[in-house]
Design a protein around this motif. Structure first.
Motif, PDB file in Angstrom:
ATOM      1  N   MET A 157       0.825  -1.216   0.000  1.00  0.00           N
ATOM      2  CA  MET A 157       0.000   0.000   0.000  1.00  0.00           C
ATOM      3  C   MET A 157       0.853   1.257   0.000  1.00  0.00           C
ATOM      4  O   MET A 157       0.341   2.366   0.105  1.00  0.00           O
ATOM      5  CB  MET A 157      -0.931   0.008   1.230  1.00  0.00           C
ATOM      6  CG  MET A 157      -1.845  -1.197   1.331  1.00  0.00           C
ATOM      7  SD  MET A 157      -2.921  -1.383  -0.109  1.00  0.00           S
ATOM      8  CE  MET A 157      -4.092  -0.059   0.162  1.00  0.00           C
ATOM      9  N   ARG A 158       2.192   1.076  -0.080  1.00  0.00           N
ATOM     10  CA  ARG A 158       3.117   2.215  -0.121  1.00  0.00           C
ATOM     11  C   ARG A 158       4.110   1.982  -1.240  1.00  0.00           C
ATOM     12  O   ARG A 158       4.230   0.870  -1.739  1.00  0.00           O
ATOM     13  CB  ARG A 158       3.895   2.354   1.197  1.00  0.00           C
ATOM     14  CG  ARG A 158       3.051   2.301   2.420  1.00  0.00           C
ATOM     15  CD  ARG A 158       3.742   2.932   3.637  1.00  0.00           C
ATOM     16  NE  ARG A 158       2.720   3.595   4.457  1.00  0.00           N
ATOM     17  CZ  ARG A 158       2.379   4.861   4.354  1.00  0.00           C
ATOM     18  NH1 ARG A 158       2.998   5.634   3.513  1.00  0.00           N
ATOM     19  NH2 ARG A 158       1.431   5.375   5.101  1.00  0.00           N
ATOM     20  N   GLY A 159       4.825   3.037  -1.581  1.00  0.00           N
ATOM     21  CA  GLY A 159       5.859   2.910  -2.600  1.00  0.00           C
ATOM     22  C   GLY A 159       5.619   3.889  -3.726  1.00  0.00           C
ATOM     23  O   GLY A 159       4.634   4.643  -3.728  1.00  0.00           O
ATOM     24  N   ARG A 160       6.535   3.856  -4.693  1.00  0.00           N
ATOM     25  CA  ARG A 160       6.466   4.819  -5.789  1.00  0.00           C
ATOM     26  C   ARG A 160       5.735   4.196  -6.981  1.00  0.00           C
ATOM     27  O   ARG A 160       5.964   3.038  -7.334  1.00  0.00           O
ATOM     28  CB  ARG A 160       7.903   5.191  -6.181  1.00  0.00           C
ATOM     29  CG  ARG A 160       7.933   6.196  -7.259  1.00  0.00           C
ATOM     30  CD  ARG A 160       9.290   6.820  -7.546  1.00  0.00           C
ATOM     31  NE  ARG A 160       9.077   7.745  -8.646  1.00  0.00           N
ATOM     32  CZ  ARG A 160       8.544   8.946  -8.487  1.00  0.00           C
ATOM     33  NH1 ARG A 160       8.223   9.367  -7.284  1.00  0.00           N
ATOM     34  NH2 ARG A 160       8.327   9.722  -9.526  1.00  0.00           N
ATOM     35  N   ILE A 161       4.848   4.958  -7.587  1.00  0.00           N
ATOM     36  CA  ILE A 161       4.127   4.495  -8.778  1.00  0.00           C
ATOM     37  C   ILE A 161       4.336   5.505  -9.902  1.00  0.00           C
ATOM     38  O   ILE A 161       4.049   6.695  -9.742  1.00  0.00           O
ATOM     39  CB  ILE A 161       2.620   4.312  -8.493  1.00  0.00           C
ATOM     40  CG1 ILE A 161       2.432   3.185  -7.467  1.00  0.00           C
ATOM     41  CG2 ILE A 161       1.866   4.012  -9.785  1.00  0.00           C
ATOM     42  CD1 ILE A 161       0.994   2.782  -7.237  1.00  0.00           C
ATOM     43  N   ASP A 162       4.869   5.010 -10.996  1.00  0.00           N
ATOM     44  CA  ASP A 162       5.059   5.868 -12.164  1.00  0.00           C
ATOM     45  C   ASP A 162       4.149   5.412 -13.293  1.00  0.00           C
ATOM     46  O   ASP A 162       4.112   4.223 -13.647  1.00  0.00           O
ATOM     47  CB  ASP A 162       6.524   5.821 -12.632  1.00  0.00           C
ATOM     48  CG  ASP A 162       7.432   6.617 -11.702  1.00  0.00           C
ATOM     49  OD1 ASP A 162       7.028   7.729 -11.290  1.00  0.00           O
ATOM     50  OD2 ASP A 162       8.522   6.111 -11.365  1.00  0.00           O
ATOM     51  N   TYR A 163       3.436   6.383 -13.865  1.00  0.00           N
ATOM     52  CA  TYR A 163       2.600   6.118 -15.038  1.00  0.00           C
ATOM     53  C   TYR A 163       3.500   5.966 -16.262  1.00  0.00           C
ATOM     54  O   TYR A 163       4.615   6.494 -16.278  1.00  0.00           O
ATOM     55  CB  TYR A 163       1.624   7.284 -15.238  1.00  0.00           C
ATOM     56  CG  TYR A 163       0.290   7.110 -14.531  1.00  0.00           C
ATOM     57  CD1 TYR A 163       0.214   6.982 -13.149  1.00  0.00           C
ATOM     58  CD2 TYR A 163      -0.894   7.054 -15.258  1.00  0.00           C
ATOM     59  CE1 TYR A 163      -1.005   6.815 -12.510  1.00  0.00           C
ATOM     60  CE2 TYR A 163      -2.128   6.893 -14.628  1.00  0.00           C
ATOM     61  CZ  TYR A 163      -2.174   6.776 -13.258  1.00  0.00           C
ATOM     62  OH  TYR A 163      -3.378   6.599 -12.638  1.00  0.00           O
ATOM     63  N   PRO A 164       3.042   5.276 -17.309  1.00  0.00           N
ATOM     64  CA  PRO A 164       3.827   5.187 -18.539  1.00  0.00           C
ATOM     65  C   PRO A 164       4.151   6.586 -19.083  1.00  0.00           C
ATOM     66  O   PRO A 164       3.350   7.519 -18.931  1.00  0.00           O
ATOM     67  CB  PRO A 164       2.908   4.437 -19.508  1.00  0.00           C
ATOM     68  CG  PRO A 164       1.927   3.726 -18.649  1.00  0.00           C
ATOM     69  CD  PRO A 164       1.766   4.552 -17.406  1.00  0.00           C
ATOM     70  N   ALA A 165       5.308   6.696 -19.726  1.00  0.00           N
ATOM     71  CA  ALA A 165       5.803   8.005 -20.182  1.00  0.00           C
ATOM     72  C   ALA A 165       4.786   8.815 -20.995  1.00  0.00           C
ATOM     73  O   ALA A 165       4.712  10.042 -20.820  1.00  0.00           O
ATOM     74  CB  ALA A 165       7.095   7.811 -20.972  1.00  0.00           C
ATOM     75  N   PRO A 166       3.994   8.206 -21.894  1.00  0.00           N
ATOM     76  CA  PRO A 166       3.073   9.029 -22.699  1.00  0.00           C
ATOM     77  C   PRO A 166       2.106   9.879 -21.873  1.00  0.00           C
ATOM     78  O   PRO A 166       1.622  10.909 -22.359  1.00  0.00           O
ATOM     79  CB  PRO A 166       2.321   8.001 -23.545  1.00  0.00           C
ATOM     80  CG  PRO A 166       3.285   6.861 -23.682  1.00  0.00           C
ATOM     81  CD  PRO A 166       3.993   6.802 -22.353  1.00  0.00           C
ATOM     82  N   PHE A 167       1.839   9.508 -20.628  1.00  0.00           N
ATOM     83  CA  PHE A 167       0.916  10.306 -19.811  1.00  0.00           C
ATOM     84  C   PHE A 167       1.470  11.696 -19.519  1.00  0.00           C
ATOM     85  O   PHE A 167       0.708  12.635 -19.282  1.00  0.00           O
ATOM     86  CB  PHE A 167       0.593   9.597 -18.488  1.00  0.00           C
ATOM     87  CG  PHE A 167      -0.512   8.582 -18.603  1.00  0.00           C
ATOM     88  CD1 PHE A 167      -1.837   8.947 -18.424  1.00  0.00           C
ATOM     89  CD2 PHE A 167      -0.219   7.264 -18.903  1.00  0.00           C
ATOM     90  CE1 PHE A 167      -2.858   8.017 -18.533  1.00  0.00           C
ATOM     91  CE2 PHE A 167      -1.230   6.320 -19.018  1.00  0.00           C
ATOM     92  CZ  PHE A 167      -2.545   6.692 -18.838  1.00  0.00           C
ATOM     93  N   SER A 168       2.802  11.834 -19.535  1.00  0.00           N
ATOM     94  CA  SER A 168       3.377  13.134 -19.172  1.00  0.00           C
ATOM     95  C   SER A 168       3.083  14.190 -20.236  1.00  0.00           C
ATOM     96  O   SER A 168       3.174  15.386 -19.972  1.00  0.00           O
ATOM     97  CB  SER A 168       4.881  13.009 -18.926  1.00  0.00           C
ATOM     98  OG  SER A 168       5.499  12.498 -20.074  1.00  0.00           O
ATOM     99  N   ALA A 169       2.678  13.755 -21.435  1.00  0.00           N
ATOM    100  CA  ALA A 169       2.342  14.718 -22.493  1.00  0.00           C
ATOM    101  C   ALA A 169       0.925  15.259 -22.332  1.00  0.00           C
ATOM    102  O   ALA A 169       0.522  16.210 -23.011  1.00  0.00           O
ATOM    103  CB  ALA A 169       2.483  14.053 -23.864  1.00  0.00           C
TER     104      ALA A 169
END
Ligand SMILES: CC(C)(COP(=O)(O)OP(=O)(O)OC[C@H]1O[C@@H](n2cnc3c(N)ncnc32)[C@H](O)[C@@H]1OP(=O)(O)O)[C@@H](O)C(=O)NCCC(=O)NCCS
Length: 171
Positions: A157-169
């Motif tokens: 329930m903790r930790g780092r979650i990164d979305y796929p790179a295309p979301f940053s656009a």
């Protein structure tokens, strides 16, 4: 004769998207969001290989809705559910709910431990997504609209979650 449910939806089929659906999917996304950014996002996720599941809703042989899940970089096996879109004139008839339920079922069947999304808690709460379940994650989208549906109680329930790179656009 076309069968109609009491809610007014015509016979609806949910199936995986096919290459020939791409233009119709773009049109649904552009109409639903009123801009091209989400259609571009779905194209970019396909191109980058980040898509896990992409489903279309079909009514009268036409694509009327679409949902994508994509791979998250997370401390558990997890997908992002986004975007989901229904053609404006077909909204409010349960099509979006059917797409979301089908995406959840596919994730569960594939052994995903968690599904993350950014959305309106009043809408997504009905599918089991909880803001509290996402609160422990460090994520670019952390806040009052980041929600999680924990499919495996053993999922961290903790930790780092990164979305796929295309979301940053996405603006
Ligand atoms: C969100 C969306 C996919 C829902 O599809 P739909 O087929 O209209 O949804 P359903 O008919 O299954 O459910 C409608 C219910 O959701 C609610 N709802 C729909 N969109 C909502 C939103 N953005 N916020 C809060 N509630 C919403 C409706 O009020 C309705 O509630 P009710 O069942 O209590 O009457 C569709 O409205 C859409 O494409 N919107 C534009 C794109 C978008 O905002 N996508 C979500 C962000 S990725």
């Amino acid at each position: 004769m076309v069968a109609r449910s009491p809610a007014g939806a015509m016979d609806l089929a949910i199936r995986e998207e096919r290459p020939g659906d791409a233009n119709a999917i773009r049109a649904v996304l552009e109409q639903a969001f009123g801009r091209a950014a989400e259609a571009d996002l779905v194209d970019a996720l396909r191109a980058s290989g980040d898509v896990v599941t992409a489903l279309v809703a079909i009514e009268a042989e036409k694509v009327v809705g679409h949902v994508t899940t994509s791979r998250l970089d997370a401390p558990m096996r997890a997908v992002a559910l986004a975007p989901v879109a229904v053609r404006p004139e077909r909204q409010g008839r349960g099509i979006g709910s059917r797409l979301i339920e089908a995406a959840i079922a596919a994730a569960r069947a594939a052994g995903e431990q968690s599904i993350l999304l950014l959305g309106e808690p009043a809408f997504y709460g009905r599918f089991g997504f909880r803001v509290e379940a996402a609160r422990g994650y460090a994520c670019a989208y952390a806040g009052p609209f980041l929600m999680a549906l924990t499919l495996d109680p053993a999922a961290p329930m903790r930790g780092r979650i990164d979305y796929p790179a295309p979301f940053s656009a996405l603006g």
